[in-house]
Structure formats: C-alpha cells, structure tokens
Design a protein around this motif. Sequence first.
Motif, PDB file in Angstrom:
ATOM      1  N   PRO A  43      12.848 -51.537  55.033  1.00  0.00           N
ATOM      2  CA  PRO A  43      12.202 -51.425  53.714  1.00  0.00           C
ATOM      3  C   PRO A  43      13.070 -51.961  52.581  1.00  0.00           C
ATOM      4  O   PRO A  43      12.548 -52.475  51.596  1.00  0.00           O
ATOM      5  N   ALA A  44      14.404 -51.884  52.722  1.00  0.00           N
ATOM      6  CA  ALA A  44      15.300 -52.377  51.656  1.00  0.00           C
ATOM      7  C   ALA A  44      15.087 -53.873  51.429  1.00  0.00           C
ATOM      8  O   ALA A  44      15.071 -54.340  50.294  1.00  0.00           O
ATOM      9  N   LEU A  45      14.889 -54.611  52.503  1.00  0.00           N
ATOM     10  CA  LEU A  45      14.624 -56.052  52.399  1.00  0.00           C
ATOM     11  C   LEU A  45      13.280 -56.273  51.687  1.00  0.00           C
ATOM     12  O   LEU A  45      13.176 -57.123  50.796  1.00  0.00           O
ATOM     13  N   ALA A  46      12.287 -55.488  52.071  1.00  0.00           N
ATOM     14  CA  ALA A  46      10.954 -55.635  51.468  1.00  0.00           C
ATOM     15  C   ALA A  46      11.000 -55.378  49.960  1.00  0.00           C
ATOM     16  O   ALA A  46      10.335 -56.074  49.191  1.00  0.00           O
ATOM     17  N   ILE A  47      11.815 -54.419  49.527  1.00  0.00           N
ATOM     18  CA  ILE A  47      11.914 -54.103  48.094  1.00  0.00           C
ATOM     19  C   ILE A  47      12.545 -55.280  47.345  1.00  0.00           C
ATOM     20  O   ILE A  47      12.111 -55.642  46.255  1.00  0.00           O
ATOM     21  N   GLN A  48      13.551 -55.906  47.956  1.00  0.00           N
ATOM     22  CA  GLN A  48      14.177 -57.071  47.315  1.00  0.00           C
ATOM     23  C   GLN A  48      13.198 -58.245  47.232  1.00  0.00           C
ATOM     24  O   GLN A  48      13.143 -58.951  46.229  1.00  0.00           O
ATOM     25  N   LEU A  49      12.407 -58.425  48.281  1.00  0.00           N
ATOM     26  CA  LEU A  49      11.395 -59.500  48.279  1.00  0.00           C
ATOM     27  C   LEU A  49      10.302 -59.205  47.253  1.00  0.00           C
ATOM     28  O   LEU A  49       9.763 -60.111  46.630  1.00  0.00           O
ATOM     29  N   LEU A  50      10.036 -57.918  47.074  1.00  0.00           N
ATOM     30  CA  LEU A  50       9.044 -57.497  46.071  1.00  0.00           C
ATOM     31  C   LEU A  50       9.547 -57.822  44.663  1.00  0.00           C
ATOM     32  O   LEU A  50       8.792 -58.322  43.820  1.00  0.00           O
ATOM     33  N   ARG A  51      10.823 -57.569  44.407  1.00  0.00           N
ATOM     34  CA  ARG A  51      11.429 -57.911  43.111  1.00  0.00           C
ATOM     35  C   ARG A  51      11.338 -59.413  42.872  1.00  0.00           C
ATOM     36  O   ARG A  51      11.067 -59.858  41.765  1.00  0.00           O
ATOM     37  N   LYS A  52      11.589 -60.169  43.930  1.00  0.00           N
ATOM     38  CA  LYS A  52      11.518 -61.626  43.828  1.00  0.00           C
ATOM     39  C   LYS A  52      10.101 -62.047  43.437  1.00  0.00           C
ATOM     40  O   LYS A  52       9.924 -62.907  42.563  1.00  0.00           O
ATOM     41  N   LYS A  53       9.105 -61.431  44.043  1.00  0.00           N
ATOM     42  CA  LYS A  53       7.703 -61.747  43.732  1.00  0.00           C
ATOM     43  C   LYS A  53       7.382 -61.429  42.274  1.00  0.00           C
ATOM     44  O   LYS A  53       6.670 -62.180  41.612  1.00  0.00           O
ATOM     45  N   VAL A  54       7.890 -60.290  41.788  1.00  0.00           N
ATOM     46  CA  VAL A  54       7.627 -59.874  40.402  1.00  0.00           C
ATOM     47  C   VAL A  54       8.220 -60.908  39.437  1.00  0.00           C
ATOM     48  O   VAL A  54       7.567 -61.330  38.476  1.00  0.00           O
TER      49      VAL A  54
END
Lengths: 111, 288
Positions: B225-236
């Motif tokens: 999930p930590a990777l997914a949160i970083q990818l989510l920040r990138k998307k934002v």
Amino acid sequence: MKESYIRFIQYVLGAAIVILILLHLSLFTSFIGPGYEEGLSWETVSQRMASPFYDMLYTLLLFALLTHGFIGIRNIIFEYVTNQRTRVIISWTIWIVYIILLIYGMLPIIS
Amino acid sequence: METVKKVTFRIKRWIPEEGKFRIDAFEIPVFRGMTVLEGLIYIKENLDSSLAFRRSCRMATCGICGIIINGKPMLACATQILHLNSDTITLEPLKNLPLVKDLVVDHTPFFEKQRLIKPYIIRQDEGEEYWNPTREYKQTPEEVEEYLQFSYCLTCALCYAACPTSGTNKNYLGPQALMNAYRFIADSRDEGVFIRLDIVDSPDGCWGCHLAGSCSDACPKGVDPALAIQLLRKKVIERDLGYLKTVKGTSLVSPLPHIEGAKRVEPPKFTIRGAKKKAQEILEKYFK
C-alpha cells in the motif's frame, strides 16, 4: 486552496531552499566570497544590503524558508487536530503570523 | 498428531464489562504445522470456551483472523507457531480499531473509509448495459498488470493496524482505502479518476502518509500500500499540472469472440429485496 497545491509548493520550495542555502554559504565562505570573518564584518554586510542582488537573494531565501516552515508547522498541527472548524481557525492564525513575520523580515530591505 | 513441544499463549483480552485489558496465559501442545489459529481453537475447545476471536476460511483468503502476534499484525491462520521460534507467544487484538471483546475488533471504521473512495468501476456510459451486461470490457494483459498487485488485497485491516498515522489521526483514510483508490484509478476500465483524486487530495488522504512503510511490511499478500500511496500522490500532482485531461475507459467488446460457442456467465442475482432498484436510484442521482 487544494491540499495538493500546498504540498506541491512545499516540495518546490524545499528544492529551492537547498540551492539558495548553498549559494548563501558559498558567498560567505572563501569558496566564492571573502570568508566568514570578513563576510560578517559591518562594512561587508552594509555593502551587501545596498546591493539589489543580495536584496533579492535574501528576500527569496526569507520567503522560501518562512513558507516552507509554516506549511510544515501546519501539517504537523493537522496531524493532531482533526476537527475541520478548528483546522480552519489554526490555518488562518498560521497565515496571519506568517505575513507578520514576512513583513518584519523584509523591514531592513524595505527601509 | 505428534506433539513437538508446549508453548504458552499470553493473550491480551479486552473485557468490555470492566473496560480494561486482562492477560491470560494458556499452555498448549504444538504439533508440526500447527497455526496460531489452531492454537486459539484448541484453547476454546479445551481450556476456556469464553475466549472470543474471529475466524472463517483458515487459508489466508478471508482476512478476518488478523491479530497482533508477538507485536506484529499477522493472520492467525497463516502463521505457524513453530515458525515464531518462541516458547511464549503474545497475542493482542488489532490496533487502531474499536475493541469488542477479547481479540475481536470492530472493522466498521475501516470499511467505512474503504467505501468513501468508491471501490468499484465508475463509467460515464453506464445504462442498461451496467445492469444487464451483454459484453465485456476490453483490457490487455499490460493494462491488467497496472493494478493486478493491488487487487490482491484481502481487506484484513493488518495494514490499518500497523499504520502509525491511522493511530494518531482518526480521520486518516488509511493505507487500505488509499491503495484501493489507486487500484481503481489504475484500472483501464474506470473513468472515475477525478472523483477519487478529489476524495484523496486532503491532509487526511494521501498527504497524511508519513512513509513509515509498516503497512507494506504487514501485508500478508505483498500488496504494498505504501507504493500505491506514492503513486496516488503522483497522480494528484499530474492532475494539477494538467497531464490528466480526459480519462476514457476501455470500450466494450463481445465476449470471447475467438472461442466458438462461448457463453456469457450470468451475474449473481440481487439477494436483498429492492436492492437493484435502490442501486439504480443512487447511480442515476450520482451521474446527474
């Protein structure tokens, strides 16, 4: 303002601070500048305060450090304060203090 | 089964009547391959029938038997006692969730947060096809790879219990909900990226993460999930910079055209009376 805008500003200013601090240290040390002892003398400081380049450099540094620091403080406080209304009050308080300190920091340059 | 050795289970039990914890110790015989869940079942059947804990599938699929074993959130059914290399094993209920009894916690806040991020495919062109599907969404193996890792989530709440931010900020969405948001954003069939990015873009959303990484460490399925949160920040950030302009989901195609006589699998029927009508009402209201 969207949270992502605030965080983006935080990241950009973080990178800018590294460059500005390196420039600031270089100008004071013997690497580019005269060295600490001479760099902190009254003559050198007053000479620098009269230069538009140094005025701009230190205004930028002051703005970057204050903004980065205050966004950081806001983020830390928001970790512990979860009530939305309280967050808005804290946010406004932080920005008012920020503007006061920014003006206070710029007084030598303005005057 | 041949008993290999005896192990003591020190169980931190929540007593709701007294409003405090009590630690009980039970000595149990351990055989090779015995799991912590089997140890708990042994205690319930032979030593203390009042012990409360949750279990269902016993094969790390349902994710309901999550507890803290020797200080780390783990699935009781997927943890062998002998692998812990300890004669005393400490068991506690999951952290960051309301306590019910003994090792049982209430997962309601966890699932409410998951529901907030709309964990389903959102399509703008949904209509009759949504309710009575006749075709499939086109998706290449590469497009599946984009979200496959994140679709392995069991919703066991181990990441939520391990997360230090979830412990300090009760409004924080938590690693599972944020990971699930990214899982659907990365899905090529989905068109709800802007809706979800608006939800997660807050101090209690993807920006609340402290990068501790304990969620990924605790995950029994390697979801990260930590990777997914970083990818989510990138998307934002990509959205803010204008890189994400329009999001068009993949088109519908006839099912399995290359296989002769292929039949469409019927979707399950609604089991609750009026659920279909209610769901249609919500969908219509949402897209208006």
